[in-house]
Design a protein around this motif. Structure first.
Motif, PDB file in Angstrom:
ATOM      1  N   MET A 123       0.902  -1.244   0.023  1.00  0.00           N
ATOM      2  CA  MET A 123       0.031   0.008   0.062  1.00  0.00           C
ATOM      3  C   MET A 123       0.811   1.202   0.016  1.00  0.00           C
ATOM      4  N   LYS A 124       2.237   1.133   0.763  1.00  0.00           N
ATOM      5  CA  LYS A 124       3.007   2.243   0.807  1.00  0.00           C
ATOM      6  C   LYS A 124       3.454   2.703  -0.452  1.00  0.00           C
ATOM      7  N   LYS A 125       3.726   1.701  -1.180  1.00  0.00           N
ATOM      8  CA  LYS A 125       4.336   1.775  -2.400  1.00  0.00           C
ATOM      9  C   LYS A 125       3.302   2.405  -3.504  1.00  0.00           C
ATOM     10  N   TYR A 126       2.085   2.034  -3.611  1.00  0.00           N
ATOM     11  CA  TYR A 126       1.080   2.537  -4.442  1.00  0.00           C
ATOM     12  C   TYR A 126       0.724   3.878  -4.203  1.00  0.00           C
ATOM     13  N   PHE A 127       0.915   4.279  -2.782  1.00  0.00           N
ATOM     14  CA  PHE A 127       0.595   5.608  -2.268  1.00  0.00           C
ATOM     15  C   PHE A 127       1.612   6.544  -2.903  1.00  0.00           C
ATOM     16  N   VAL A 128       2.948   6.145  -2.659  1.00  0.00           N
ATOM     17  CA  VAL A 128       3.862   6.854  -2.979  1.00  0.00           C
ATOM     18  C   VAL A 128       3.903   7.202  -4.409  1.00  0.00           C
ATOM     19  N   THR A 129       3.521   6.174  -5.393  1.00  0.00           N
ATOM     20  CA  THR A 129       3.353   6.457  -6.731  1.00  0.00           C
ATOM     21  C   THR A 129       2.321   7.459  -7.213  1.00  0.00           C
ATOM     22  N   GLY A 130       1.366   7.195  -6.512  1.00  0.00           N
ATOM     23  CA  GLY A 130       0.133   8.263  -6.645  1.00  0.00           C
ATOM     24  C   GLY A 130       0.576   9.532  -6.451  1.00  0.00           C
ATOM     25  N   LEU A 131       1.416   9.906  -5.316  1.00  0.00           N
ATOM     26  CA  LEU A 131       2.036  11.159  -4.977  1.00  0.00           C
ATOM     27  C   LEU A 131       2.655  11.817  -6.136  1.00  0.00           C
ATOM     28  N   LEU A 132       3.754  10.903  -6.489  1.00  0.00           N
ATOM     29  CA  LEU A 132       4.479  11.473  -7.635  1.00  0.00           C
ATOM     30  C   LEU A 132       3.927  11.680  -9.175  1.00  0.00           C
ATOM     31  N   ILE A 133       2.591  11.190  -9.051  1.00  0.00           N
ATOM     32  CA  ILE A 133       1.771  11.436 -10.285  1.00  0.00           C
ATOM     33  C   ILE A 133       1.068  12.602  -9.948  1.00  0.00           C
ATOM     34  N   TRP A 134       0.373  12.932  -8.776  1.00  0.00           N
ATOM     35  CA  TRP A 134      -0.483  14.137  -8.403  1.00  0.00           C
ATOM     36  C   TRP A 134       0.430  15.554  -8.024  1.00  0.00           C
ATOM     37  N   ILE A 135       1.488  15.290  -7.303  1.00  0.00           N
ATOM     38  CA  ILE A 135       1.970  16.364  -6.844  1.00  0.00           C
ATOM     39  C   ILE A 135       2.589  17.271  -8.046  1.00  0.00           C
ATOM     40  N   PRO A 136       3.253  16.850  -9.267  1.00  0.00           N
ATOM     41  CA  PRO A 136       3.536  17.860 -10.191  1.00  0.00           C
ATOM     42  C   PRO A 136       2.451  18.383 -10.804  1.00  0.00           C
ATOM     43  N   LEU A 137       1.327  17.643 -10.903  1.00  0.00           N
ATOM     44  CA  LEU A 137       0.087  18.066 -11.508  1.00  0.00           C
ATOM     45  C   LEU A 137      -0.416  19.266 -10.868  1.00  0.00           C
ATOM     46  N   VAL A 138      -0.817  19.011  -9.259  1.00  0.00           N
ATOM     47  CA  VAL A 138      -1.256  19.985  -8.647  1.00  0.00           C
ATOM     48  C   VAL A 138      -0.647  21.036  -8.567  1.00  0.00           C
ATOM     49  N   ILE A 139       0.837  20.874  -8.382  1.00  0.00           N
ATOM     50  CA  ILE A 139       1.707  22.426  -8.364  1.00  0.00           C
ATOM     51  C   ILE A 139       1.594  22.919  -9.654  1.00  0.00           C
ATOM     52  N   THR A 140       1.627  22.281 -10.629  1.00  0.00           N
ATOM     53  CA  THR A 140       1.538  23.104 -12.064  1.00  0.00           C
ATOM     54  C   THR A 140       0.432  23.916 -12.166  1.00  0.00           C
ATOM     55  N   PHE A 141      -0.953  23.204 -11.944  1.00  0.00           N
ATOM     56  CA  PHE A 141      -2.232  23.787 -11.874  1.00  0.00           C
ATOM     57  C   PHE A 141      -2.233  25.153 -10.790  1.00  0.00           C
ATOM     58  N   VAL A 142      -1.672  24.852  -9.605  1.00  0.00           N
ATOM     59  CA  VAL A 142      -1.580  26.043  -8.675  1.00  0.00           C
ATOM     60  C   VAL A 142      -0.819  27.302  -9.370  1.00  0.00           C
ATOM     61  N   VAL A 143       0.471  27.076  -9.833  1.00  0.00           N
ATOM     62  CA  VAL A 143       1.333  28.180 -10.347  1.00  0.00           C
ATOM     63  C   VAL A 143       0.426  28.759 -11.592  1.00  0.00           C
ATOM     64  N   LEU A 144      -0.093  27.903 -12.424  1.00  0.00           N
ATOM     65  CA  LEU A 144      -0.656  28.681 -13.512  1.00  0.00           C
ATOM     66  C   LEU A 144      -2.153  29.118 -13.353  1.00  0.00           C
ATOM     67  N   ALA A 145      -2.661  28.791 -11.959  1.00  0.00           N
ATOM     68  CA  ALA A 145      -3.757  29.674 -11.543  1.00  0.00           C
ATOM     69  C   ALA A 145      -3.378  30.847 -11.007  1.00  0.00           C
ATOM     70  N   TRP A 146      -2.437  30.753 -10.614  1.00  0.00           N
ATOM     71  CA  TRP A 146      -1.813  31.966  -9.651  1.00  0.00           C
ATOM     72  C   TRP A 146      -1.464  32.855 -10.941  1.00  0.00           C
ATOM     73  N   ILE A 147      -0.770  32.734 -11.837  1.00  0.00           N
ATOM     74  CA  ILE A 147      -0.275  33.581 -12.933  1.00  0.00           C
ATOM     75  C   ILE A 147      -1.739  34.163 -13.603  1.00  0.00           C
ATOM     76  N   VAL A 148      -2.415  33.221 -13.924  1.00  0.00           N
ATOM     77  CA  VAL A 148      -3.801  33.651 -14.523  1.00  0.00           C
ATOM     78  C   VAL A 148      -4.464  34.888 -13.951  1.00  0.00           C
ATOM     79  N   ASN A 149      -4.779  34.513 -12.590  1.00  0.00           N
ATOM     80  CA  ASN A 149      -5.083  35.392 -11.602  1.00  0.00           C
ATOM     81  C   ASN A 149      -4.610  36.613 -11.389  1.00  0.00           C
ATOM     82  N   THR A 150      -3.274  36.475 -11.430  1.00  0.00           N
ATOM     83  CA  THR A 150      -2.537  37.902 -11.152  1.00  0.00           C
ATOM     84  C   THR A 150      -2.736  38.597 -12.356  1.00  0.00           C
TER      85      THR A 150
END
Length: 211
Positions: free
Chosen positions: A1-28
């Motif tokens: 379970m830990k392995k799958y959880f870490v794998t999911g984090l490695l997929i979602w963290i870059p996507l979320v951070i990219t979305f947050v940065v782009l949203a901040w740029i657009v809103n600014t």
């Protein structure tokens, strides 16, 4: 379970951070529309707010400014504007400091960040990657002589901060990697290694400024 959880984090963290940065740029950038009268804003015609209009307006504004500054009249206007700013004590220091850095980094004929170098830092026996920014100038060049090179050593994982060094050219080795590859290598803390390149004899930085 830990392995799958870490794998999911490695997929979602870059996507979320990219979305947050782009949203901040657009809103600014959308805040630029606050300078426009409410009667002529896009939502006054569409009936709803459409994110991203500020991005388009900002890009058009930058493009129009560049086109205007490319002719004689535009250059005179820029000169008049800079002359006016030079008369304001605090604004003068901030403006010209930022302008000098941006001109160096963004100019098409500039020499900043043109080469990735391998140097020993912070002590002998420890190696890190730096970027050639030119040669020492001013009174520093008078004391050091012509056999020195200016190097910027970025920090990890934030390359916007770092250290400026002036070291002998013979102590800097030119790397067979692009600046983009070297930046990725630094930001990833050495995890994302550059692809293998053609092997060649390591060259000191003595020939860099002659290219």
């Amino acid at each position: 379970m830990k392995k799958y959880f870490v794998t999911g984090l490695l997929i979602w963290i870059p996507l979320v951070i990219t979305f947050v940065v782009l949203a901040w740029i657009v809103n600014t950038l959308d805040q630029i529309l606050l300078l426009v009268p409410a009667t002529v804003r896009p939502e006054a015609f569409l009936g709803f707010h459409m994110p991203g209009i500020g991005v388009v307006v900002s890009l058009l504004l930058i493009l129009v400014t560049g086109l205007a500054a490319a002719n004689f009249v535009g250059q005179r206007m820029v000169g008049f504007w800079e002359s006016a700013l030079s008369r304001i004590p605090v604004v003068k220091s901030i403006y010209y400091s930022v302008k000098q850095v941006s001109d160096t980094l963004l100019s098409s004929n500039g020499q900043a960040f043109r080469k990735a170098l391998l140097i020993q830092y912070p002590r002998e026996g420890m190696w890190t990657i730096g970027f050639q920014t030119g040669a020492p100038g001013g009174d520093a060049a008078h004391h050091l002589g012509p056999d020195f090179v200016s190097v910027y050593v970025p920090t990890t994982p934030n390359p916007t901060s770092g250290f400026f060094l002036m070291l002998p050219r013979k102590d800097a080795i030119e790397l067979d990697m692009s600046v983009d590859e070297a930046l990725k290598y630094i930001i990833s803390m050495g995890v994302v290694a550059p692809p293998p390149h053609r092997t060649r004899t390591p060259q000191p930085a003595s020939a860099l400024l002659n290219q």
